[in-house]
Design an enzyme around this catalytic site. Sequence first.
Site, PDB file in Angstrom:
ATOM      1  N   ASP A 103       0.834  -1.201   0.000  1.00 13.39           N
ATOM      2  CA  ASP A 103       0.000   0.000   0.000  1.00 13.39           C
ATOM      3  C   ASP A 103       0.872   1.256   0.000  1.00 13.39           C
ATOM      4  OD1 ASP A 103      -2.189  -1.659   0.189  1.00 13.39           O
ATOM      5  OD2 ASP A 103      -2.325  -1.492   2.375  1.00 13.39           O
TER       6      ASP A 103
HETATM    7  N1  URA Z   1      -1.192  -5.944   3.915  1.00 19.15           N
HETATM    8  C1  URA Z   1      -1.700  -4.686   3.909  1.00 19.15           C
HETATM    9  O1  URA Z   1      -2.741  -4.414   4.474  1.00 19.15           O
HETATM   10  N2  URA Z   1      -1.004  -3.734   3.258  1.00 19.15           N
HETATM   11  C2  URA Z   1       0.172  -3.954   2.633  1.00 19.15           C
HETATM   12  O2  URA Z   1       0.759  -3.027   2.074  1.00 19.15           O
HETATM   13  C3  URA Z   1       0.671  -5.269   2.666  1.00 19.15           C
HETATM   14  C4  URA Z   1      -0.028  -6.247   3.312  1.00 19.15           C
END
Ligand code: URA
Length: 234
Positions: A103
């Site tokens: 993310d």
């Molecule tokens: N899980 C999440 O919620 N975000 C990420 O970036 C990676 C794994």
Amino acid sequence: MKYRIDKFLSDMGIGTRQEIKNLIKQKRVAINGKTVATASEKADTEADEVMVDNTIIEYVEYEYYILNKPAGVITATTDKHEKTVLDLIDCRRRDLFPVGRLDKDTEGLLIITNDGALSHNLLSPKKHVDKKYFVRVEGRLDAAAAEKFAGGLVVDEEFTALPATLELLGNNEAYITISEGKFHQIKRMMEAVGCTVIYLKRISMGRLNLPEELMPGESRPLTPEELNLLKDNY
Ligand code: URA
């Protein structure tokens, strides 16, 4: 492998096909010492010596980089408005992509390559390659949450997570290891046990750890040993 000289040189980041045609017109490209006349001439990546302006251009089939992704950068190859992880890589080839997705606000280990087979093997749910994260939450993490994670957490009607390991580091920090990569997976798993993620960082993928000296925003080519560690996972 034999490639047209315009593909050979554009793959190696020398320019667009049109820019390479112009270099050829200006007689600045040579194969084995002979000036190239047309863009359709072929060069063998193993056997031929390709030069632009008297500089040898080696052909590299696959590139592999490790990036410590900083927060604020999106996991994509291009974007009109946002900075992408590819903007942080000093690469030659133009066909690189990130292996999986972090993310925008997540930090940590991200592999960038053009090796589709490696990417598939690291991400395929069937291969169960572990991804380990450090997580800090608002809320309380405890042994009961760890037990739920270990048993395969029911996140919502559509998603029950595969068993995951939660190693508690206090009541609001933990290492969490998952072997799949669903959208916002860790954030959703944490919400399902009443916690909100406030910091998330990936620290390993399979047997490969994020090197401590690689600061957020920094990247470098994977060493052959590191690449072997990644390939050893499946
Ligand atoms: N899980 C999440 O919620 N975000 C990420 O970036 C990676 C794994």
